[in-house]
Write a protein that holds these residues in place. Structure first.
Motif, PDB file in Angstrom:
ATOM      1  N   ASN A 176       0.818  -1.214   0.000  1.00  0.00           N
ATOM      2  CA  ASN A 176       0.000   0.000   0.000  1.00  0.00           C
ATOM      3  C   ASN A 176       0.849   1.262   0.000  1.00  0.00           C
ATOM      4  O   ASN A 176       0.504   2.264  -0.630  1.00  0.00           O
ATOM      5  N   ILE A 177       1.953   1.217   0.716  1.00  0.00           N
ATOM      6  CA  ILE A 177       2.875   2.363   0.721  1.00  0.00           C
ATOM      7  C   ILE A 177       3.426   2.581  -0.691  1.00  0.00           C
ATOM      8  O   ILE A 177       3.459   3.709  -1.192  1.00  0.00           O
ATOM      9  N   VAL A 178       3.844   1.484  -1.317  1.00  0.00           N
ATOM     10  CA  VAL A 178       4.405   1.555  -2.671  1.00  0.00           C
ATOM     11  C   VAL A 178       3.403   2.125  -3.661  1.00  0.00           C
ATOM     12  O   VAL A 178       3.752   2.914  -4.550  1.00  0.00           O
ATOM     13  N   LEU A 179       2.139   1.744  -3.498  1.00  0.00           N
ATOM     14  CA  LEU A 179       1.094   2.199  -4.414  1.00  0.00           C
ATOM     15  C   LEU A 179       0.581   3.597  -4.075  1.00  0.00           C
ATOM     16  O   LEU A 179      -0.320   4.103  -4.745  1.00  0.00           O
ATOM     17  N   ILE A 217     -17.088 -15.248  -7.593  1.00  0.00           N
ATOM     18  CA  ILE A 217     -16.810 -13.940  -6.996  1.00  0.00           C
ATOM     19  C   ILE A 217     -15.721 -14.080  -5.942  1.00  0.00           C
ATOM     20  O   ILE A 217     -15.884 -14.811  -4.958  1.00  0.00           O
ATOM     21  N   PHE A 218     -14.623 -13.396  -6.169  1.00  0.00           N
ATOM     22  CA  PHE A 218     -13.551 -13.328  -5.181  1.00  0.00           C
ATOM     23  C   PHE A 218     -13.823 -12.155  -4.239  1.00  0.00           C
ATOM     24  O   PHE A 218     -14.518 -11.202  -4.576  1.00  0.00           O
ATOM     25  N   GLY A 219     -13.243 -12.222  -3.059  1.00  0.00           N
ATOM     26  CA  GLY A 219     -13.314 -11.101  -2.123  1.00  0.00           C
ATOM     27  C   GLY A 219     -12.054 -11.063  -1.294  1.00  0.00           C
ATOM     28  O   GLY A 219     -11.364 -12.088  -1.125  1.00  0.00           O
ATOM     29  N   GLY A 220     -11.731  -9.886  -0.789  1.00  0.00           N
ATOM     30  CA  GLY A 220     -10.525  -9.767   0.024  1.00  0.00           C
ATOM     31  C   GLY A 220     -10.404  -8.405   0.664  1.00  0.00           C
ATOM     32  O   GLY A 220     -11.213  -7.500   0.399  1.00  0.00           O
ATOM     33  N   GLY A 221      -9.399  -8.286   1.488  1.00  0.00           N
ATOM     34  CA  GLY A 221      -9.145  -7.016   2.160  1.00  0.00           C
ATOM     35  C   GLY A 221      -8.444  -6.044   1.227  1.00  0.00           C
ATOM     36  O   GLY A 221      -7.332  -6.298   0.779  1.00  0.00           O
ATOM     37  N   GLY A 222      -9.093  -4.947   0.900  1.00  0.00           N
ATOM     38  CA  GLY A 222      -8.477  -3.937   0.045  1.00  0.00           C
ATOM     39  C   GLY A 222      -8.980  -3.995  -1.385  1.00  0.00           C
ATOM     40  O   GLY A 222      -9.432  -5.031  -1.871  1.00  0.00           O
ATOM     41  N   ARG A 223      -8.849  -2.878  -2.047  1.00  0.00           N
ATOM     42  CA  ARG A 223      -9.376  -2.746  -3.398  1.00  0.00           C
ATOM     43  C   ARG A 223      -8.360  -3.197  -4.439  1.00  0.00           C
ATOM     44  O   ARG A 223      -7.417  -3.916  -4.113  1.00  0.00           O
ATOM     45  N   LEU A 224      -8.567  -2.780  -5.678  1.00  0.00           N
ATOM     46  CA  LEU A 224      -7.684  -3.130  -6.790  1.00  0.00           C
ATOM     47  C   LEU A 224      -6.222  -2.866  -6.427  1.00  0.00           C
ATOM     48  O   LEU A 224      -5.866  -1.773  -5.992  1.00  0.00           O
ATOM     49  N   LYS A 274       7.632  -3.756  -8.567  1.00  0.00           N
ATOM     50  CA  LYS A 274       7.714  -4.426  -9.868  1.00  0.00           C
ATOM     51  C   LYS A 274       6.492  -5.319 -10.099  1.00  0.00           C
ATOM     52  O   LYS A 274       5.939  -5.360 -11.210  1.00  0.00           O
ATOM     53  N   LEU A 275       6.048  -6.032  -9.056  1.00  0.00           N
ATOM     54  CA  LEU A 275       4.879  -6.883  -9.193  1.00  0.00           C
ATOM     55  C   LEU A 275       3.641  -6.062  -9.545  1.00  0.00           C
ATOM     56  O   LEU A 275       2.837  -6.451 -10.394  1.00  0.00           O
ATOM     57  N   ALA A 276       3.509  -4.913  -8.900  1.00  0.00           N
ATOM     58  CA  ALA A 276       2.392  -4.012  -9.214  1.00  0.00           C
ATOM     59  C   ALA A 276       2.449  -3.580 -10.673  1.00  0.00           C
ATOM     60  O   ALA A 276       1.431  -3.491 -11.369  1.00  0.00           O
ATOM     61  N   SER A 277       3.657  -3.323 -11.161  1.00  0.00           N
ATOM     62  CA  SER A 277       3.831  -2.928 -12.547  1.00  0.00           C
ATOM     63  C   SER A 277       3.404  -4.046 -13.506  1.00  0.00           C
ATOM     64  O   SER A 277       2.809  -3.808 -14.539  1.00  0.00           O
ATOM     65  N   ASP A 278       3.709  -5.300 -13.119  1.00  0.00           N
ATOM     66  CA  ASP A 278       3.337  -6.454 -13.944  1.00  0.00           C
ATOM     67  C   ASP A 278       1.820  -6.548 -14.139  1.00  0.00           C
ATOM     68  O   ASP A 278       1.338  -7.026 -15.165  1.00  0.00           O
ATOM     69  N   PHE A 279       1.070  -6.067 -13.144  1.00  0.00           N
ATOM     70  CA  PHE A 279      -0.399  -6.067 -13.239  1.00  0.00           C
ATOM     71  C   PHE A 279      -0.928  -4.720 -13.736  1.00  0.00           C
ATOM     72  O   PHE A 279      -2.128  -4.459 -13.668  1.00  0.00           O
ATOM     73  N   GLY A 280      -0.030  -3.886 -14.234  1.00  0.00           N
ATOM     74  CA  GLY A 280      -0.457  -2.608 -14.771  1.00  0.00           C
ATOM     75  C   GLY A 280      -0.885  -1.589 -13.722  1.00  0.00           C
ATOM     76  O   GLY A 280      -1.683  -0.697 -13.990  1.00  0.00           O
ATOM     77  N   LEU A 281      -0.334  -1.721 -12.510  1.00  0.00           N
ATOM     78  CA  LEU A 281      -0.726  -0.840 -11.401  1.00  0.00           C
ATOM     79  C   LEU A 281       0.305   0.217 -11.083  1.00  0.00           C
ATOM     80  O   LEU A 281       0.188   0.921 -10.111  1.00  0.00           O
ATOM     81  N   GLY A 282       1.334   0.310 -11.862  1.00  0.00           N
ATOM     82  CA  GLY A 282       2.385   1.302 -11.584  1.00  0.00           C
ATOM     83  C   GLY A 282       3.604   0.987 -12.405  1.00  0.00           C
ATOM     84  O   GLY A 282       3.624   0.037 -13.180  1.00  0.00           O
TER      85      GLY A 282
END
Length: 329
Positions: free
Chosen positions: A102-105, A155-162, A319-327
């Protein structure tokens, strides 16, 4: 009059003794562990694990309070400590690998991993894929087959958004079924506790959370654990749960480090004191048993070693976030 003066002096002397004794008997300032989500999730379990260990340590004659501070999966707790409670040495905040993500994002505002004092870890948690006990999926391959055939029906669910840690674990499961993460149906909740409640009540079908959160519900028979995202089976209560590799499924391992940090202005001497405390309790029988019962594995880092680890892990998660197009890394 003289007798009155003597009596008064005796009263004052006796009072002084009582006050001095009371001062000696007064407990040391209490510890507070802030869990940045509702009860029942990983932050809550980190604080409860510490409460158990502190209570069994005779040198820590202190109260240990847990305060739940939900909001932004740790964001409210982060801002409270970095803005209002910057120098409180006995205020600890539970964190996980998801907090670093979350800090990274940028979900904790402009904060960086350099903005707090990283104190200690309490163990390593591992990603786990759970369904309701009466779900039609007998195992992980059957879930993936159903997901591949009808992506919109799961339907998946979890703590936190995209982009959150639970979202990423869900996306890894979807990817293993050949379903793009953009086609995955996902509902965001405020932490693991709410996610598990939604799973048990049937509002979601799959929770890709962490083993320590799910283990109590496996014991109670409310949840079926399909796999743990670890290199090998976990010890203890989850020892019968297979890994994806055993099932012939390609899903990345997911290790979640759990621990605590403190405010940025906590004096170095207090940081050193805290790291010594954690070094001691990490070896206690009560701590080890409580950690194992939660399905967590040993992972002991403190002070500078933990700070170095967090900074390195922040780059990996970026880097992982980048792989999913998140940064971008």
């Amino acid at each position: 009059m003289q007798l009155f003066a003597i009596s008064l002096r005796r009263v004052f002397a006796a009072a002084s003794v009582v006050l001095a004794s009371a001062a000696c008997a007064t407990p040391s300032p209490e510890f507070e562990c802030i869990a940045g989500a509702q009860p029942g999730g990983g932050f809550d379990r980190t604080c409860k694990l510490l409460r158990t260990a502190f209570a069994d340590d005779p040198s820590l004659n202190r109260h240990f309070r847990i305060r739940h501070m939900p909001g932004g999966i740790g964001a409210v707790a982060w801002h409270t400590v970095t803005s209002q409670r910057r120098a409180e040495p006995n205020t600890l905040v539970a964190f996980s690998t998801g907090s670093v993500l979350n800090i990274v994002l940028g979900r904790f505002g402009k904060g960086t991993v350099n903005d707090v004092r990283w104190i200690a870890t309490v163990g390593a948690d591992h990603g786990a894929v759970a369904v309701r006990a009466d779900a039609p999926y007998a195992d992980l391959p059957s879930l993936l087959a159903h997901l591949k055939a009808k992506p919109s029906s799961v339907i998946f669910g979890g703590g936190g958004r995209l982009g959150s840690q639970d979202w990423m674990k869900s996306a890894l499961v979807a990817r293993a079924a050949g379903v793009p993460h953009k086609a995955m149906r996902y509902v965001a909740f405020e932490g693991g506790g709410e996610s598990l409640t939604a799973l048990i009540s049937g509002h979601i079908h799959v929770y890709a959370g962490d083993a320590s959160e799910i283990a109590p519900f496996v014991k109670s028979g409310e949840v079926r654990l399909l796999t743990v995202l670890a290199a090998a089976r976990l010890p203890g209560v989850l020892s019968n749960v297979p890994t994806p590799r055993e099932l012939g499924v390609s899903i990345e391992e997911w290790t979640t480090v759990r621990g605590v940090y403190a405010g940025p202005d906590v004096p170095p001497a207090d940081v050193e004191r805290l790291t010594r405390i954690f070094e001691r309790i990490s070896r206690s029988e009560s701590f080890v048993k409580a950690r194992d019962d939660l399905g967590m594995t040993p992972f002991n880092l403190r002070g500078e070693a933990l700070t170095t680890y967090v900074k390195k892990d922040a780059q990996r998660l970026k880097k992982l976030a980048s792989d999913f197009g998140l940064g971008s890394p």
